[in-house]
Design an enzyme around this catalytic site. Structure first.
Site, PDB file in Angstrom:
ATOM      1  N   LYS A  51      -2.881  30.677   8.318  1.00 18.76           N
ATOM      2  CA  LYS A  51      -3.922  30.946   9.313  1.00 18.76           C
ATOM      3  C   LYS A  51      -3.990  32.446   9.601  1.00 18.76           C
ATOM      4  O   LYS A  51      -5.080  33.023   9.686  1.00 18.76           O
ATOM      5  CB  LYS A  51      -3.651  30.140  10.594  1.00 18.76           C
ATOM      6  CG  LYS A  51      -3.919  28.654  10.398  1.00 18.76           C
ATOM      7  CD  LYS A  51      -3.448  27.762  11.542  1.00 18.76           C
ATOM      8  CE  LYS A  51      -3.671  26.292  11.151  1.00 18.76           C
ATOM      9  NZ  LYS A  51      -3.239  25.329  12.163  1.00 18.76           N
ATOM     10  N   GLN A  95       0.193  25.419  17.286  1.00 16.06           N
ATOM     11  CA  GLN A  95       0.430  24.597  16.104  1.00 16.06           C
ATOM     12  C   GLN A  95       1.154  23.316  16.501  1.00 16.06           C
ATOM     13  O   GLN A  95       2.156  23.347  17.209  1.00 16.06           O
ATOM     14  CB  GLN A  95       1.250  25.399  15.071  1.00 16.06           C
ATOM     15  CG  GLN A  95       1.430  24.695  13.737  1.00 16.06           C
ATOM     16  CD  GLN A  95       0.114  24.480  12.985  1.00 16.06           C
ATOM     17  OE1 GLN A  95      -0.808  25.285  13.083  1.00 16.06           O
ATOM     18  NE2 GLN A  95       0.034  23.407  12.237  1.00 16.06           N
ATOM     19  N   ASP A 118      -9.333  24.655  18.140  1.00 14.11           N
ATOM     20  CA  ASP A 118      -9.021  23.411  17.428  1.00 14.11           C
ATOM     21  C   ASP A 118     -10.010  22.295  17.783  1.00 14.11           C
ATOM     22  O   ASP A 118     -10.102  21.305  17.062  1.00 14.11           O
ATOM     23  CB  ASP A 118      -7.614  22.927  17.805  1.00 14.11           C
ATOM     24  CG  ASP A 118      -6.542  23.398  16.831  1.00 14.11           C
ATOM     25  OD1 ASP A 118      -6.839  23.479  15.625  1.00 14.11           O
ATOM     26  OD2 ASP A 118      -5.412  23.662  17.289  1.00 14.11           O
TER      27      ASP A 118
HETATM   28  N1  GUN Z   1      -1.092  20.414  12.968  1.00 17.12           N
HETATM   29  C1  GUN Z   1      -1.650  19.790  11.919  1.00 17.12           C
HETATM   30  N2  GUN Z   1      -2.970  20.056  11.860  1.00 17.12           N
HETATM   31  C2  GUN Z   1      -3.239  20.877  12.889  1.00 17.12           C
HETATM   32  C3  GUN Z   1      -4.419  21.513  13.351  1.00 17.12           C
HETATM   33  O1  GUN Z   1      -5.515  21.358  12.805  1.00 17.12           O
HETATM   34  N3  GUN Z   1      -4.276  22.291  14.450  1.00 17.12           N
HETATM   35  C4  GUN Z   1      -3.097  22.459  15.081  1.00 17.12           C
HETATM   36  N4  GUN Z   1      -3.064  23.234  16.169  1.00 17.12           N
HETATM   37  N5  GUN Z   1      -1.979  21.884  14.683  1.00 17.12           N
HETATM   38  C5  GUN Z   1      -2.059  21.103  13.597  1.00 17.12           C
END
Ligand code: GUN
Length: 287
Positions: A51, A95, A118
């Site tokens: 990311k 995350q 998100d």
């Molecule tokens: N963990 C797995 N997929 C995601 C996501 O799309 N966003 C976040 N914040 N955590 C995750």
């Protein structure tokens, strides 16, 4: 045919990078995304690294915040609060999963709706289901982009989503419904899952079970979207090796499907690409 998410994501990120000088000129700064990781989960560390890398590629400013495994819920919520109040921060992502002693719902609720890149905040979820303007969750948004890329018409088609998570299953079902597909959500208690899957013109596998969707469960010519990212150990002449596989058994599914996403290189890169798009969208809305 292979539905190449890696290539599509690269193209979309390049387009965002191209727009960045204009954005900076117009608003006086570039968008900023804060990414919080709590603990040392190796998969989460990889995702977060990717990311931050995507931020570099697109020209988004990233703030990477690593907190130790034993961080208290209170300390994490305080950090989120600080970022909520920071006007130079446009998007906040924690995350998931967070360590067990931290309540995930509280964390999601704590993020300002306007900075919820998100699209996990209950208010954004409600807006999605009520057809109000909202930040769409990244993976479902990426899946829709991938399906559009095939050129098939979604309207009137039968779509089966295997999995009912808040992050993928439920929101992708809503987006497919909005695109006028006839949508079935299947799950672990679905009777005769194979027969249900075989009805699908569009099959989305998001269960988190390695290679459970096999070729015999797929309608010939279906578009198959594999959301799974499972790390399994396989025996090789050199001993056991770790391998990344999806929820779809690619070898048996690929000859049956018209389009299929690979793992890795399918949905994963698209999720990150859409995150960049959401960060830019949050930035524009806040300004
Ligand atoms: N963990 C797995 N997929 C995601 C996501 O799309 N966003 C976040 N914040 N955590 C995750």
């Amino acid at each position: 045919m292979i539905l190449d998410g890696k290539a599509l994501a690269a193209r979309l990120k390049a387009e965002m990078a191209e727009q960045m000088p204009q954005i900076e000129k117009e608003y006086g700064r570039v968008p900023a995304l804060a990414v919080i990781i709590v603990g040392e989960n190796p998969a989460s560390q990889t995702y977060v690294r990717n990311k931050v890398k995507a931020c570099e590629v697109t020209g988004i400013r990233s703030l990477m915040i690593s907190m130790p495994e034993d961080t208290s819920e209170e300390a994490l919520l305080a950090k989120i609060d600080e970022l909520n109040s920071d006007d130079s921060v446009d998007g906040i992502l924690v995350q998931l999963p967070v360590p067990k002693h931290i309540n995930e719902d509280k964390v999601i609720n704590a993020i300002s709706v306007d900075k919820d890149v998100d699209g996990f905040h209950p208010q954004n979820v409600a807006r999605l289901w009520l057809n109000e303007p909202c930040i769409l969750p990244c993976t479902p948004k990426g899946i829709m982009h991938l399906i559009e890329e095939t050129g098939i018409q979604i309207s009137g088609k039968k779509a089966v989503v295997v999995g009912r998570s808040n992050i993928v299953g439920k929101p992708i079902a809503k987006l497919l419904l909005d695109a006028n597909a006839t949508v079935t959500i299947a799950h672990s208690r679905t009777r005769d899952l194979a027969a249900v899957c075989r009805e699908a013109d569009i099959l989305v596998a998001a269960v988190g079970r390695p290679e459970m969707i096999t070729g015999d469960m797929i309608k010939p010519g279906a578009v198959v979207i594999d959301v799974g990212i499972n790390r399994i150990s396989v025996d090789t002449p050199e001993g056991p090796k770790n391998k990344l596989v999806g929820d779809v058994d690619f070898a048996s599914a690929e000859p049956v499907a018209s389009w299929i996403t690979p793992v890795p290189g399918g949905v994963g890169p698209m999720t990150i690409c859409e995150l960049m798009g959401n960060a830019i969208e949050c930035f524009k809305r806040r300004n």
